[in-house]
Motif scaffolding. Structure first.
Motif, PDB file in Angstrom:
ATOM      1  N   TRP A 463      53.140   7.646  15.439  1.00 17.94           N
ATOM      2  CA  TRP A 463      51.892   6.857  15.641  1.00 17.94           C
ATOM      3  C   TRP A 463      52.103   5.614  14.343  1.00 17.94           C
ATOM      4  O   TRP A 463      51.755   4.596  15.029  1.00 17.94           O
ATOM      5  N   ASP A 464      52.538   5.980  13.367  1.00 16.25           N
ATOM      6  CA  ASP A 464      52.721   4.838  12.655  1.00 16.25           C
ATOM      7  C   ASP A 464      53.641   3.847  12.869  1.00 16.25           C
ATOM      8  O   ASP A 464      53.411   2.424  12.690  1.00 16.25           O
ATOM      9  N   LYS A 465      54.569   4.140  13.770  1.00 16.37           N
ATOM     10  CA  LYS A 465      55.619   3.222  14.472  1.00 16.37           C
ATOM     11  C   LYS A 465      54.881   2.301  15.409  1.00 16.37           C
ATOM     12  O   LYS A 465      55.239   0.995  15.539  1.00 16.37           O
ATOM     13  N   TYR A 466      53.863   2.765  16.027  1.00 15.88           N
ATOM     14  CA  TYR A 466      53.247   2.081  17.508  1.00 15.88           C
ATOM     15  C   TYR A 466      51.927   1.391  17.040  1.00 15.88           C
ATOM     16  O   TYR A 466      51.596   0.536  17.602  1.00 15.88           O
ATOM     17  N   LYS A 467      51.276   2.036  15.952  1.00 15.47           N
ATOM     18  CA  LYS A 467      49.815   1.780  15.723  1.00 15.47           C
ATOM     19  C   LYS A 467      49.419   0.229  15.560  1.00 15.47           C
ATOM     20  O   LYS A 467      48.735  -0.199  16.110  1.00 15.47           O
ATOM     21  N   ASN A 468      50.347  -0.390  14.734  1.00 15.47           N
ATOM     22  CA  ASN A 468      50.059  -2.029  14.240  1.00 15.47           C
ATOM     23  C   ASN A 468      50.067  -2.822  15.489  1.00 15.47           C
ATOM     24  O   ASN A 468      49.514  -3.637  15.629  1.00 15.47           O
ATOM     25  N   ASP A 469      51.132  -2.688  16.299  1.00 14.51           N
ATOM     26  CA  ASP A 469      51.469  -3.284  17.401  1.00 14.51           C
ATOM     27  C   ASP A 469      50.345  -2.828  18.616  1.00 14.51           C
ATOM     28  O   ASP A 469      49.842  -3.814  19.285  1.00 14.51           O
ATOM     29  N   MET A 470      49.918  -1.721  18.820  1.00 13.85           N
ATOM     30  CA  MET A 470      48.868  -1.525  19.680  1.00 13.85           C
ATOM     31  C   MET A 470      47.546  -1.788  19.372  1.00 13.85           C
ATOM     32  O   MET A 470      46.831  -2.435  20.287  1.00 13.85           O
ATOM     33  N   LEU A 471      47.261  -1.702  18.432  1.00 18.33           N
ATOM     34  CA  LEU A 471      45.716  -1.867  17.666  1.00 18.33           C
ATOM     35  C   LEU A 471      45.454  -3.335  17.171  1.00 18.33           C
ATOM     36  O   LEU A 471      44.517  -3.685  16.689  1.00 18.33           O
ATOM     37  N   THR A 472      46.686  -4.112  17.465  1.00 12.92           N
ATOM     38  CA  THR A 472      46.270  -5.522  17.240  1.00 12.92           C
ATOM     39  C   THR A 472      46.404  -6.446  18.633  1.00 12.92           C
ATOM     40  O   THR A 472      46.267  -7.528  18.762  1.00 12.92           O
TER      41      THR A 472
END
Length: 510
Positions: A463-472
């Motif tokens: 999740w840490d790998k994806y979250k910044n891209d997804m939630l921005t």
């Protein structure tokens, strides 16, 4: 999935304790008058003796006053932050015989930094923890079991915080952190800069979901042009409250939850839910439309003066949100809550290291934070004469906007002075929200990850790998979501969901 209306929670004990907290904070602008000189001398002598005794008790083996290392989260500290903490420590030393060394990890660095501290055994005394890492650190034996110690060493602290909150932070029926007694239910607000609200005649109260928010954001974008990004996001400062409505089970597992009204309490993979997918699509659209800043997924600070904001709090908090963001005024709309869950209680806590040499002293620092209005104000607003000053009515006037030790991480709100230009009814608003909060159907349950630690750790890494891209909004959900789900399942997501469901079914069958 069935979504039924949850029961409203009656929090009589919580309300009574809140009232006491507010009364305790009313007279912090000036000491009570003493009319009898002999009585005053006696009280002063007793206070001096008590302070001396506390200082003597707290001294280290070499006779020096101990300095407690306190790790927390926040923005980049100002150049004179350490000097301000030294002044705050002077007061703490006078009152309880200890000093504090506050170390702030940045918003984007907090998770990694706290994990590194715990995993490497780096020394600390106090640490701000929340529902993303609390149970994990407990299961790593990094935090002290304070179930008995908090009652024996700091009875005033234990008595001040309502029993509901102590119950809400229990793991294995033990207490490993002091809950921050504040807006313990969660209410989500969206806000827009009043300048643009007036300029474009936007009905802020009519904004209740992503679709109606889109209309407002598109209007502002079209009017202001390519160089203006109405929504400023960053790593660690992604879209706040994105998964509202799902109880996170207070287990520190980012990718699962239970819809707060679901009386069947079915644990689900959040990224596979239709409402979550729809919101991810909106974020990506806003990113493509230039509503979100194009570097949101790579910068660690989105900067100030964001036209749109999202935050959990209460109406009067808008003054602080605006001030901290360099905005004259924000107009608010309430979009979710208030909702009470174990995770909302565990959203802000302070724990003591199992390796601390000063466990009792650390609890006394937290007791001071929750019972002494002067200490509370200094920690929340910064030192008097530099970061803030008191008005004649005892309210606080902020002189600067760079005090970056967030108040919500520290202690109770109910002895905290309100701001001069703020709403004097602020704490009444918080009280009302807690009184009217709808309870999650999983209230009282906290996931025990003992038997799934590896799977939880692996899922969180994915999740840490994806979250910044997804939630921005930077990544396309059409490709990113399936890829993330595939990696989550490979990391053990199904096992985590199965174990969480087993524990919930067992917990509520009692």
């Amino acid at each position: 999935m069935k979504r039924k209306t949850g029961n409203r929670m009656l929090t009589t004990g919580l309300v009574l304790a809140m009232t006491a907290g507010m009364l305790a904070g009313c007279g912090n602008s000036a000491p009570a008058a003493v009319t009898d000189n002999a009585s005053a001398d006696t009280e002063a002598l007793a206070e001096t003796s008590e302070t001396a005794a506390v200082q003597e008790t707290a001294k280290t083996d070499n006779g020096e006053v101990p300095t407690l290392i306190w790790w927390t989260v926040g923005g980049t500290p100002a150049d004179d932050f350490d000097q301000a903490i030294s002044e705050i420590s002077d007061y703490a030393e006078e009152k309880i015989g200890v000093r504090i060394d506050v170390k702030i990890a940045g918003w984007a660095d907090y998770d990694t930094k706290m994990n590194n501290i715990v995993n490497t055994g780096e020394y600390f005394d106090l640490m701000f923890v929340n529902n993303t890492n609390y149970s994990k650190f407990v299961n790593l034996n990094a935090l002290e079991n304070i179930t008995d110690l908090v009652q024996s060493e700091t009875p005033d602290l234990y008595g001040f915080i309502p029993q509901e909150l102590w119950d809400g932070v229990k793991i294995h029926n033990n207490v490993y952190a002091v809950p921050t007694y504040k807006d313990s239910s969660m209410t989500q607000f969206w806000m827009l800069d009043d300048t643009y609200v007036q300029k474009y005649n936007i009905d802020v109260e009519g904004i209740k979901d992503f679709a109606t928010l889109n209309d407002a954001l598109q209007t502002i974008k079209e009017g202001e042009g390519k160089s203006v990004y109405p929504m400023k996001l960053a790593q660690g400062s992604t879209f706040n409250g994105f998964f509202n409505g799902y109880d996170d089970l207070a287990g520190g597992v980012s990718a699962i939850g239970v819809w707060y009204e679901d009386e069947e309490r079915k644990v689900v993979s959040l990224l596979e839910q239709d409402d979550v997918k729809e919101k991810l699509n909106w974020l990506h659209k806003w990113y493509q439309d230039g509503i979100i800043n194009p570097d949101a997924n790579v910068v660690t600070d989105g900067g100030k003066q964001s036209i749109f904001g999202s935050a959990q709090g209460w109406p009067a908090a808008a003054t602080t949100w605006a001030f901290n963001n360099g905005i004259d005024k924000y107009d608010l709309t309430q979009v979710f809550g208030p909702m009470y869950a174990t995770g909302t209680i565990q959203g802000s806590m302070n724990a003591i290291s199992a390796n601390s040499k000063y466990k009792a002293e650390a609890l006394k620092v937290l007791e001071l934070m929750n019972t002494d209005s002067k200490f509370r104000d200094m920690c929340a607003y910064g030192t008097e004469g530099n970061y803030m000053e008191y008005s004649e009515d005892g309210t606080v006037q902020k002189l600067r906007d760079d005090w970056n030790w967030p108040s919500y991480t520290q202690g109770t709100f109910f002895i905290l002075s309100t701001q001069t230009d703020g709403d004097p009814d602020a704490w009444e608003q918080v009280k009302k929200q807690n009184e009217t909060a709808v309870s999650s159907t999983c209230l009282g349950f906290a996931l025990d990850i003992t038997d799934i630690q590896n799977e939880v750790a692996n899922c969180n890494m994915v999740w840490d790998k994806y979250k910044n891209d997804m939630l921005t909004g930077a990544s396309d959900p059409e490709t990113a979501v399936p890829a993330c789900i595939e990696e989550l399942k490979a990391a053990g997501l199904d096992k985590v969901i199965e174990e969480a469901q087993r524990q919930i079914d067992e917990f509520f069958a009692k």
